[in-house]
Write a protein that holds these residues in place. Structure first.
Motif, PDB file in Angstrom:
ATOM      1  N   GLU A  84       0.853  -1.197   0.000  1.00 47.87           N
ATOM      2  CA  GLU A  84       0.000   0.000   0.000  1.00 47.87           C
ATOM      3  C   GLU A  84       0.888   1.247   0.000  1.00 47.87           C
ATOM      4  O   GLU A  84       1.948   1.272   0.607  1.00 47.87           O
ATOM      5  CB  GLU A  84      -0.972  -0.007   1.178  1.00 47.87           C
ATOM      6  N   LEU A  85       0.450   2.280  -0.711  1.00 49.15           N
ATOM      7  CA  LEU A  85       1.242   3.493  -0.889  1.00 49.15           C
ATOM      8  C   LEU A  85       0.617   4.661  -0.138  1.00 49.15           C
ATOM      9  O   LEU A  85      -0.585   4.886  -0.235  1.00 49.15           O
ATOM     10  CB  LEU A  85       1.339   3.849  -2.381  1.00 49.15           C
ATOM     11  N   SER A  86       1.452   5.401   0.592  1.00 46.21           N
ATOM     12  CA  SER A  86       0.963   6.595   1.275  1.00 46.21           C
ATOM     13  C   SER A  86       0.829   7.733   0.258  1.00 46.21           C
ATOM     14  O   SER A  86       1.287   7.636  -0.868  1.00 46.21           O
ATOM     15  CB  SER A  86       1.944   7.017   2.379  1.00 46.21           C
ATOM     16  N   GLU A  87       0.228   8.811   0.700  1.00 47.13           N
ATOM     17  CA  GLU A  87       0.199  10.019  -0.129  1.00 47.13           C
ATOM     18  C   GLU A  87       1.615  10.605  -0.147  1.00 47.13           C
ATOM     19  O   GLU A  87       2.326  10.534   0.861  1.00 47.13           O
ATOM     20  CB  GLU A  87      -0.782  11.040   0.453  1.00 47.13           C
ATOM     21  N   PRO A  88       2.052  11.203  -1.251  1.00 51.12           N
ATOM     22  CA  PRO A  88       3.381  11.821  -1.292  1.00 51.12           C
ATOM     23  C   PRO A  88       3.520  12.928  -0.246  1.00 51.12           C
ATOM     24  O   PRO A  88       2.592  13.689  -0.001  1.00 51.12           O
ATOM     25  CB  PRO A  88       3.457  12.413  -2.703  1.00 51.12           C
ATOM     26  N   ALA A  89       4.676  12.988   0.396  1.00 47.42           N
ATOM     27  CA  ALA A  89       4.986  14.006   1.401  1.00 47.42           C
ATOM     28  C   ALA A  89       6.346  14.618   1.069  1.00 47.42           C
ATOM     29  O   ALA A  89       7.211  13.954   0.493  1.00 47.42           O
ATOM     30  CB  ALA A  89       5.015  13.381   2.797  1.00 47.42           C
ATOM     31  N   ALA A  90       6.540  15.882   1.435  1.00 46.02           N
ATOM     32  CA  ALA A  90       7.795  16.582   1.155  1.00 46.02           C
ATOM     33  C   ALA A  90       8.977  15.882   1.829  1.00 46.02           C
ATOM     34  O   ALA A  90       8.863  15.371   2.948  1.00 46.02           O
ATOM     35  CB  ALA A  90       7.701  18.027   1.629  1.00 46.02           C
ATOM     36  N   LEU A  91      10.121  15.854   1.138  1.00 44.88           N
ATOM     37  CA  LEU A  91      11.334  15.242   1.672  1.00 44.88           C
ATOM     38  C   LEU A  91      11.940  16.126   2.759  1.00 44.88           C
ATOM     39  O   LEU A  91      11.866  17.353   2.687  1.00 44.88           O
ATOM     40  CB  LEU A  91      12.367  15.057   0.560  1.00 44.88           C
ATOM     41  N   ASP A  92      12.589  15.480   3.738  1.00 51.29           N
ATOM     42  CA  ASP A  92      13.261  16.254   4.781  1.00 51.29           C
ATOM     43  C   ASP A  92      14.692  16.582   4.359  1.00 51.29           C
ATOM     44  O   ASP A  92      15.203  16.075   3.368  1.00 51.29           O
ATOM     45  CB  ASP A  92      13.214  15.515   6.124  1.00 51.29           C
TER      46      ASP A  92
END
Length: 159
Positions: A84-92
């Protein structure tokens, strides 16, 4: 360094890989398979493990557990155990720094692995590596001579 291949499929069972794929020719593809997801790229830079995908340049198509996402530059996705794939989030910042270090090393290695006339003085990369190894051996011999002279009290060595 892979060149002029139409289709490239890479399997990653464990661990993490950083990859930088320059723009591919029409009809070419590069796919990275993990146990939980498949990433497809045409010209981009990213890192991937079976748990996470991070995109640093371009975009990556990601397929897992019946879902498909396009993950754009500057974003990452968590990949669950069943794909399952999460929603894209900004990289740290830590992820960006890791990419910067990898990218710098990759460019340096790419230069060493190809006989670029202007970068290595006209010598093929293999000759340069052999010369470096010979230089290391000579330095080792020099160090041994210095050590023997010091051990026997034979004065100084002016090398």
């Amino acid at each position: 360094v892979l060149k002029d291949l139409a289709e490239i499929d890479v399997a990653l069972e464990t661990g993490k890989v950083f990859a930088k794929v320059r723009k591919l020719k029409s009809g070419s593809s590069f796919r990275l398979h993990t146990p939980t997801a498949v990433a497809t790229v045409r010209g981009t830079g990213w890192s991937q493990s079976s748990e996470r995908l991070q995109v640093f340049e371009g975009s990556v198509g990601l397929r897992g557990s019946g879902q498909e996402l396009a993950v754009d530059e500057g974003f990452g996705v968590v990949i669950g155990p069943a794909g399952e794939l999460s929603e894209p989030a900004a990289l740290d910042d830590e992820a960006k720094q890791s990419w910067h270090e990898f990218s710098k090393d990759a460019e340096r290695l790419a230069t060493w692995s190809s006989p670029l006339q202007e970068d290595i003085g006209g010598q093929p990369a293999e000759d340069m590596l052999e010369a470096k190894e010979e230089q290391r051996e000579l330095q080792h011999e020099d160090d041994l001579l210095r050590s023997e002279i010091d051990d026997t009290g034979g004065g100084s060595y002016g090398g």
